[in-house]
Design a protein around this motif. Structure first.
Motif, short mmCIF file in Angstrom:
data_model
loop_
_atom_site.label_atom_id
_atom_site.label_comp_id
_atom_site.label_asym_id
_atom_site.label_seq_id
_atom_site.Cartn_x
_atom_site.Cartn_y
_atom_site.Cartn_z
N UNK A 90 -15.25 -20.83 -0.06
CA UNK A 90 -15.73 -22.19 -0.33
C UNK A 90 -15.79 -22.48 -1.83
N UNK A 91 -16.14 -21.49 -2.64
CA UNK A 91 -16.19 -21.74 -4.09
C UNK A 91 -14.80 -21.94 -4.66
N UNK A 92 -13.79 -21.39 -4.01
CA UNK A 92 -12.41 -21.59 -4.46
C UNK A 92 -11.80 -22.86 -3.86
N UNK A 93 -12.56 -23.56 -3.05
CA UNK A 93 -12.08 -24.81 -2.48
C UNK A 93 -11.25 -24.66 -1.22
N UNK A 94 -11.32 -23.51 -0.59
CA UNK A 94 -10.54 -23.25 0.61
C UNK A 94 -11.39 -23.51 1.85
N UNK A 95 -10.78 -24.13 2.84
CA UNK A 95 -11.47 -24.37 4.10
C UNK A 95 -11.42 -23.17 5.03
N UNK A 96 -10.81 -22.08 4.60
CA UNK A 96 -10.81 -20.85 5.40
C UNK A 96 -12.21 -20.26 5.54
N UNK A 97 -13.12 -20.73 4.71
CA UNK A 97 -14.50 -20.28 4.82
C UNK A 97 -15.11 -20.59 6.17
N UNK A 98 -14.61 -21.63 6.82
CA UNK A 98 -15.12 -21.99 8.15
C UNK A 98 -14.88 -20.85 9.14
N UNK A 99 -13.72 -20.24 9.05
CA UNK A 99 -13.39 -19.12 9.95
C UNK A 99 -14.31 -17.93 9.65
N UNK A 100 -14.58 -17.70 8.36
CA UNK A 100 -15.49 -16.61 8.00
C UNK A 100 -16.89 -16.87 8.51
N UNK A 101 -17.32 -18.13 8.49
CA UNK A 101 -18.64 -18.48 9.03
C UNK A 101 -18.70 -18.20 10.53
N UNK A 102 -17.63 -18.55 11.24
CA UNK A 102 -17.59 -18.28 12.68
C UNK A 102 -17.63 -16.77 12.96
N UNK A 103 -16.91 -15.99 12.16
CA UNK A 103 -16.94 -14.53 12.32
C UNK A 103 -18.34 -13.99 12.04
N UNK A 104 -19.01 -14.54 11.03
CA UNK A 104 -20.37 -14.11 10.72
C UNK A 104 -21.31 -14.43 11.89
N UNK A 105 -21.10 -15.56 12.53
CA UNK A 105 -21.95 -15.94 13.66
C UNK A 105 -21.78 -14.96 14.83
N UNK A 106 -20.55 -14.61 15.12
CA UNK A 106 -20.30 -13.65 16.21
C UNK A 106 -20.88 -12.29 15.86
N UNK A 107 -20.68 -11.85 14.63
CA UNK A 107 -21.18 -10.55 14.21
C UNK A 107 -22.71 -10.51 14.23
N UNK A 108 -23.35 -11.60 13.85
CA UNK A 108 -24.82 -11.59 13.87
C UNK A 108 -25.33 -11.54 15.31
N UNK A 109 -24.64 -12.22 16.22
CA UNK A 109 -25.04 -12.13 17.63
C UNK A 109 -24.87 -10.71 18.17
N UNK A 110 -23.79 -10.05 17.79
CA UNK A 110 -23.60 -8.67 18.21
C UNK A 110 -24.66 -7.75 17.62
N UNK A 111 -24.98 -7.96 16.35
CA UNK A 111 -26.00 -7.13 15.71
C UNK A 111 -27.35 -7.31 16.42
N UNK A 112 -27.71 -8.53 16.74
CA UNK A 112 -28.97 -8.80 17.42
C UNK A 112 -28.98 -8.19 18.81
N UNK A 113 -27.86 -8.30 19.54
CA UNK A 113 -27.76 -7.75 20.89
C UNK A 113 -27.94 -6.23 20.87
N UNK A 114 -27.21 -5.55 19.99
CA UNK A 114 -27.30 -4.09 19.95
C UNK A 114 -28.63 -3.62 19.39
N UNK A 115 -29.25 -4.39 18.52
CA UNK A 115 -30.58 -4.04 18.02
C UNK A 115 -31.59 -4.09 19.17
#
Length: 67
Positions: free
Chosen positions: A32-57
Motif C-alpha cells: 500500500x505504501x508503494x501504491x499497489x492494490x496488491x495489498x488487498x490480497x495480502x490483507x485477505x491472506x492475513x485474515x485467513x491466517x489469523x482465523x487459522x491461528x485462532x482455531x488452532x490456539x
C-alpha cells in the motif's frame, strides 16, 4: 470427524499461522505504501491466517484441558 492432534502440533500450527499473518500484514503495508492494490490480497491472506491461528490456539487449549 478429524483425528485429534497432539497439543504440541496444534500449538505449533497456531504459531506458524500467526507468523504468516504478521508477514502478510507487513507485505500489505509495503504494497500500500508503494501504491499497489496488491495489498488487498495480502490483507485477505492475513485474515485467513489469523482465523487459522485462532482455531488452532483454541484447539490446543481445549486438548490440554483448558476451557
Amino acid at each position: 470427524m478429524s483425528q485429534p492432534l497432539p497439543p504440541t502440533s496444534a500449538r505449533r500450527f497456531s504459531v506458524q499461522a500467526l507468523i504468516v499473518c504478521v508477514a502478510a500484514l507487513v507485505a500489505a503495508t509495503v504494497a500500500f505504501t508503494r501504491g499497489s492494490w496488491l495489498g488487498v490480497i495480502w490483507i485477505l491472506l492475513a485474515a485467513v491466517a489469523s482465523n487459522l491461528a485462532w482455531y488452532y490456539h483454541r484447539r490446543a487449549r481445549r486438548e490440554r484441558g483448558g476451557a
